[in-house]
Scaffold this motif. Structure first.
Motif, mmCIF file in Angstrom:
data_model
loop_
_atom_site.group_PDB
_atom_site.id
_atom_site.type_symbol
_atom_site.label_atom_id
_atom_site.label_comp_id
_atom_site.label_asym_id
_atom_site.label_seq_id
_atom_site.Cartn_x
_atom_site.Cartn_y
_atom_site.Cartn_z
ATOM 1 N N SER B 185 2.017 13.971 9.214
ATOM 2 C CA SER B 185 2.547 13.200 9.831
ATOM 3 C C SER B 185 3.367 12.149 9.121
ATOM 4 O O SER B 185 3.031 11.741 8.086
ATOM 5 C CB SER B 185 1.441 12.240 10.726
ATOM 6 O OG SER B 185 2.059 11.306 11.633
ATOM 7 N N ILE B 186 4.692 11.710 9.505
ATOM 8 C CA ILE B 186 5.279 10.795 8.783
ATOM 9 C C ILE B 186 5.888 9.726 9.518
ATOM 10 O O ILE B 186 6.732 8.869 9.429
ATOM 11 C CB ILE B 186 6.638 11.312 8.313
ATOM 12 C CG1 ILE B 186 7.663 12.027 9.355
ATOM 13 C CG2 ILE B 186 6.268 12.481 7.118
ATOM 14 C CD1 ILE B 186 8.959 12.445 8.819
ATOM 15 N N VAL B 187 5.093 9.309 10.880
ATOM 16 C CA VAL B 187 5.662 8.264 11.618
ATOM 17 C C VAL B 187 4.566 7.145 11.624
ATOM 18 O O VAL B 187 3.433 7.252 11.194
ATOM 19 C CB VAL B 187 5.449 8.905 13.169
ATOM 20 C CG1 VAL B 187 6.634 9.766 13.365
ATOM 21 C CG2 VAL B 187 4.287 9.140 13.605
ATOM 22 N N TYR B 188 5.192 5.969 11.672
ATOM 23 C CA TYR B 188 4.608 4.662 11.553
ATOM 24 C C TYR B 188 3.804 4.295 10.083
ATOM 25 O O TYR B 188 2.763 3.740 10.069
ATOM 26 C CB TYR B 188 3.503 4.462 12.615
ATOM 27 C CG TYR B 188 3.884 4.685 14.025
ATOM 28 C CD1 TYR B 188 4.570 3.548 14.430
ATOM 29 C CD2 TYR B 188 3.560 5.647 14.824
ATOM 30 C CE1 TYR B 188 5.011 3.786 15.959
ATOM 31 C CE2 TYR B 188 3.969 5.894 16.124
ATOM 32 C CZ TYR B 188 4.751 4.711 16.689
ATOM 33 O OH TYR B 188 5.242 5.030 17.923
ATOM 34 N N TRP B 189 4.710 4.889 9.086
ATOM 35 C CA TRP B 189 4.415 4.551 7.813
ATOM 36 C C TRP B 189 5.072 3.018 7.471
ATOM 37 O O TRP B 189 5.905 2.768 8.062
ATOM 38 C CB TRP B 189 5.007 5.270 6.785
ATOM 39 C CG TRP B 189 4.358 6.897 6.741
ATOM 40 C CD1 TRP B 189 3.734 7.209 7.703
ATOM 41 C CD2 TRP B 189 4.199 7.406 5.613
ATOM 42 N NE1 TRP B 189 3.272 8.644 7.101
ATOM 43 C CE2 TRP B 189 3.610 8.627 5.873
ATOM 44 C CE3 TRP B 189 4.620 7.247 4.270
ATOM 45 C CZ2 TRP B 189 3.250 9.465 4.843
ATOM 46 C CZ3 TRP B 189 4.412 8.034 3.237
ATOM 47 C CH2 TRP B 189 3.724 9.341 3.693
ATOM 48 N N PRO B 190 4.292 2.350 6.569
ATOM 49 C CA PRO B 190 4.946 1.203 6.170
ATOM 50 C C PRO B 190 6.086 1.444 5.344
ATOM 51 O O PRO B 190 6.041 2.437 4.728
ATOM 52 C CB PRO B 190 3.837 0.680 5.256
ATOM 53 C CG PRO B 190 2.635 1.069 5.650
ATOM 54 C CD PRO B 190 2.735 2.407 6.216
ATOM 55 N N GLU B 191 7.102 0.784 5.499
ATOM 56 C CA GLU B 191 8.503 1.209 4.915
ATOM 57 C C GLU B 191 8.489 1.545 3.392
ATOM 58 O O GLU B 191 8.931 2.256 2.713
ATOM 59 C CB GLU B 191 9.354 0.107 5.205
ATOM 60 C CG GLU B 191 10.151 0.018 6.617
ATOM 61 C CD GLU B 191 11.047 -0.932 6.709
ATOM 62 O OE1 GLU B 191 12.106 -0.947 6.127
ATOM 63 O OE2 GLU B 191 10.918 -1.592 7.728
ATOM 64 N N GLU B 192 7.796 0.444 2.707
ATOM 65 C CA GLU B 192 7.610 0.636 1.136
ATOM 66 C C GLU B 192 6.876 1.976 0.922
ATOM 67 O O GLU B 192 7.475 2.624 -0.088
ATOM 68 C CB GLU B 192 6.885 -0.621 0.579
ATOM 69 C CG GLU B 192 6.783 -0.664 -0.877
ATOM 70 C CD GLU B 192 6.459 -1.781 -1.549
ATOM 71 O OE1 GLU B 192 6.808 -2.733 -1.157
ATOM 72 O OE2 GLU B 192 5.627 -1.709 -2.650
ATOM 73 N N ASP B 193 5.912 2.303 1.497
ATOM 74 C CA ASP B 193 5.140 3.636 1.370
ATOM 75 C C ASP B 193 6.067 4.747 1.510
ATOM 76 O O ASP B 193 6.185 5.730 0.762
ATOM 77 C CB ASP B 193 4.024 3.767 2.099
ATOM 78 C CG ASP B 193 2.930 2.628 1.741
ATOM 79 O OD1 ASP B 193 2.730 2.263 0.722
ATOM 80 O OD2 ASP B 193 2.249 2.277 2.745
ATOM 81 N N PHE B 194 7.017 4.633 2.563
ATOM 82 C CA PHE B 194 7.617 5.814 2.703
ATOM 83 C C PHE B 194 9.086 6.034 1.855
ATOM 84 O O PHE B 194 9.296 7.086 1.102
ATOM 85 C CB PHE B 194 8.354 5.434 4.223
ATOM 86 C CG PHE B 194 9.232 6.670 4.726
ATOM 87 C CD1 PHE B 194 8.653 7.491 5.853
ATOM 88 C CD2 PHE B 194 10.278 6.951 4.312
ATOM 89 C CE1 PHE B 194 9.042 8.577 6.270
ATOM 90 C CE2 PHE B 194 11.069 8.128 4.784
ATOM 91 C CZ PHE B 194 10.403 8.844 5.853
ATOM 92 N N VAL B 195 9.499 4.700 1.343
ATOM 93 C CA VAL B 195 10.467 4.701 0.177
ATOM 94 C C VAL B 195 9.909 5.324 -0.912
ATOM 95 O O VAL B 195 10.403 6.395 -1.849
ATOM 96 C CB VAL B 195 11.101 3.281 0.040
ATOM 97 C CG1 VAL B 195 12.217 3.429 -1.159
ATOM 98 C CG2 VAL B 195 11.840 2.899 1.471
ATOM 99 N N VAL B 196 8.611 4.806 -1.565
ATOM 100 C CA VAL B 196 8.177 5.226 -2.557
ATOM 101 C C VAL B 196 7.782 6.828 -2.652
ATOM 102 O O VAL B 196 8.159 7.482 -3.474
ATOM 103 C CB VAL B 196 6.740 4.588 -3.066
ATOM 104 C CG1 VAL B 196 6.263 5.126 -4.123
ATOM 105 C CG2 VAL B 196 7.051 3.136 -3.248
ATOM 106 N N ALA B 197 7.317 7.160 -1.269
ATOM 107 C CA ALA B 197 6.887 8.583 -1.235
ATOM 108 C C ALA B 197 8.343 9.636 -1.478
ATOM 109 O O ALA B 197 8.288 10.402 -2.273
ATOM 110 C CB ALA B 197 6.217 9.075 0.066
#
Lengths: 418, 235
Positions: B185-197
């Motif tokens: 799942s990739i929804v409702y992630w904190p933005e920074e975690d998403f960008v880092v990933a």
């Protein structure tokens, strides 16, 4: 019949002369023909993102749509048929799409209307055709669509898949399954070879002395090294392929006798899976947007070269480097939906981005994949970057790849049908 | 970079950074109570011996499957051979969902969903590992911040509307509703975690052929746009 239809179309064009005025007052209308990976996705995205500002009609003959992708897994016993069948209820109820279960039999591009078998005409401002494939007449001498029960193609999923599976299961001990493979370009490049893998998987368990023969007009095929390695590993000696150097391109069949003639040598077979050469679904040709077998489109938005208000998605389009796959059609549909919505409502239009990945199953938990990204160039959709599974990968990676494909199936069907 | 591990398993758990970042530094006393659910199989302390599971003394910094004399499952041995090491982030991700990190291991434990409970348990285990102990901010007790994404990239404001369009490429595989059958799942992630990933996939620090390909052609603004969209996706 065809003459009648043309005559009817002529009168319909006259009858709808007043239509543009009506249209100008009402909501803009999009008609989508074909409810597969291209059409269902396009209809859903336009309806979802326009929040009711666009009137979307989806024309699809079948009430229950069986995806071609994963239909080989049904043949192999890894899925039941119900699990690859989908209905359009959510698209109608949750997205407000007007779903019409009928055949589109004519397009009048001057009047901007679509005619259905029932005689109704649907006016459009933008028309999206996603009709999938039909077979080229006479592509395999001796075979035509009336022979599809004796020699199934199973390249449109559903009853054809059931028939082929039943025929495989009914093969006599030590019998022969033959596949006449298609020439390029065709729907789902690894599809015929995944099917061979799935048939071999069934036969290995139930009829291990049976043989599989592929008669192939192509020198090489998608994921060839991966399939050949897998066939050797899992089904050693069962699968034989005759390529063009040995007469694979010179084939004819006799459905009454159940024989295949390969470059003059006649083989008696127990099952014959004929996958003929393909062309765009017929409505694309009737709409006059094809050139040869396929409909050329502009890479930036999937609009046809012939008409900026008519778009062709998926297998039926000639777009450049993307393979004809459900993933590709789904990807193209989103670019198209964004462009159509922008043209009709003034919403923001973003640059086209395309991608594809095709997973194939070789044996239980032995999944492989190939994928690439694409960009729009003035000439065509052009490949940017890609990857492919490697031979000799360990079992855990192959299992993870298979599990990923199961996740992808859940993802793309949710993306298509809501 | 120590946060390398068994390629597939770690790639399957995309929320690595998120899991660890959510956990505050744990409370070892609460962790001791939580360890009861582990003690049926694992022992810690001066007299600990291998039982159903290996001894958990000195687990920090240790490669997976490296306790002498313990018979590991093939799955764990493979994970260890591929470089999985036990640090706060890997332990937290593993304890959250053991089967996702090491599929088909023999450890039958469904996982601990609460990040604080995981942090407490890890803090307790930390007291049985070698120095530098009792320095809360020192690795390995501190939550990881060792990604190499430029703060300026992390600060780019995302265009959520553009992200919504770009997200349609993601939702061919990742379900918009957040299901995680075979694909995370990739929804409702904190933005920074998403960008880092996404930058980890773009640079191939995190390996997965599809994600390396998809992230590889996204620019910094597009990654920010996707992060903004997925942080609060519309229905």
């Amino acid at each position: 019949m065809t003459l009648d239809r043309r005559t009817f179309l002529g009168t319909a064009a006259v009858a709808t002369l007043a239509a543009p005025m009506v249209r100008a007052q009402g909501k803009p209308k999009v008609v989508v023909i074909g409810g597969g990976a291209g059409g269902a996705t396009a209809a859903r995205y336009i309806a979802k993102d326009s929040d009711g500002a666009i009137d979307v009609t989806l024309v699809e003959p079948t009430r229950k749509y069986y995806t071609c992708f994963f239909s080989n897994l049904y043949i192999g016993g890894f899925r039941d048929l119900a699990s690859i069948g989908h209905t359009y209820g959510t698209l109608a109820s949750d997205y407000g799409i007007n779903v019409v279960h009928d055949w589109a039999v004519g397009v009048d591009r001057d009047a901007m209307t679509v005619t259905l078998t029932g005689g109704d005409t649907l006016p459009y401002d933008k028309l999206i055709l996603s009709p999938g494939i039909d077979f080229v007449d006479g592509a395999v001498p001796g075979w035509d669509i009336t022979a599809q029960n004796a020699m199934p193609h199973a390249y449109k999923a559903g009853s054809q898949s059931e028939l082929l599976k039943a025929q495989v299961e009914a093969m006599p001990e030590g019998g022969l399954y033959a596949m006449v493979a298609p020439p390029n370009p065709y729907r789902c490049p690894p599809g015929p070879y995944e099917r061979i893998s799935m048939v071999a998987h069934v036969l290995k368990q139930t009829n291990p002395s049976a043989k599989i023969l592929i008669v192939d007009p192509k020198q090489s095929f998608s994921k060839q090294a991966l399939f050949e390695e897998g066939w050797q590993k899992h089904y050693g000696g069962m699968v034989e392929r005759i390529g063009p150097d040995f007469g694979g391109a010179n084939v004819s069949v006799n459905p009454d006798e159940m024989t295949v003639d390969i470059d003059g040598a006649v083989e008696k077979v127990d099952v014959c899976n004929v996958i003929p050469a393909m062309k765009a679904g017929r409505i694309a040709e009737l709409a006059g947007v094809t050139d040869g077998n396929w409909a050329p489109v502009n890479a930036s938005d999937m609009s046809t070269k012939a008409d900026p208000d008519v778009y062709v998605l998926g297998d039926a389009s000639a777009q450049g480097d993307m393979p004809k796959s459900g993933f590709s059609a789904n990807s193209q549909a989103k670019v198209c939906a964004n462009a159509v919505r922008g043209a009709l409502t003034g919403s923001r239009v973003f640059p086209a981005k395309y991608a594809n990945t095709c997973w194939s199953l070789i044996d239980e938990n032995d999944g492989v994949k190939v994928g690439a990204t694409y960009e729009a160039t003035p000439d065509k959709i052009a490949k940017v970057d890609g990857f492919i599974s490697q031979t000799g990968e360990d079992a855990d990676l192959r299992k993870a790849t298979y599990e990923e494909s199961v996740g992808w199936y859940a993802g793309i069907t949710a993306d298509m049908f809501g | 970079m120590r946060r390398t591990g068994p390629g597939i398993s770690l790639a399957a758990v995309v929320c690595f950074g998120q899991a660890a970042a959510a956990a505050e530094i744990g409370d070892a006393e609460r962790g001791e109570a939580l360890f009861e659910q582990c003690s049926g199989c694992h022992q810690v302390g001066p007299d600990a011996v291998n039982r159903i599971g290996p001894v958990l003394n000195n687990v920090f910094g240790r490669p997976a499957a490296s306790v002498e004399g313990f018979r590991y499952s093939t799955a764990f041995e493979r994970a260890g051979a591929k470089g999985l090491e036990w640090h706060i982030d890997t332990l937290s991700a593993f304890l959250e969902n053991p089967k996702a990190i090491v599929p088909r291991s023999r450890m039958s434990f469904r996982g601990i969903a609460d990040p604080q409970e995981r942090a407490d348990l890890i803090a307790y285990l930390r007291t049985f590992s070698a120095s530098p102990r009792d320095i809360p901010e020192a690795d390995p007790t501190a939550p990881p911040t060792d990604h190499d994404v430029d703060p300026e990239i992390l600060a780019i404001p995302g265009d959520a509307e553009y992200g919504a369009y770009l997200s349609s490429e993601c939702t061919t595989c990742h379900q918009a509703e957040g299901g995680d059958e075979g694909i995370p799942s990739i929804v409702y992630w904190p933005e920074e975690d998403f960008v880092v990933a996404m930058h980890a996939y773009k640079s191939k620090a995190r390996e997965h052929p599809v994600m390396n390909m998809i992230a590889g052609r996204l620019n910094d603004e597009e990654i920010a746009a996707l992060a903004a969209y997925f942080a609060a996706p519309e229905d």
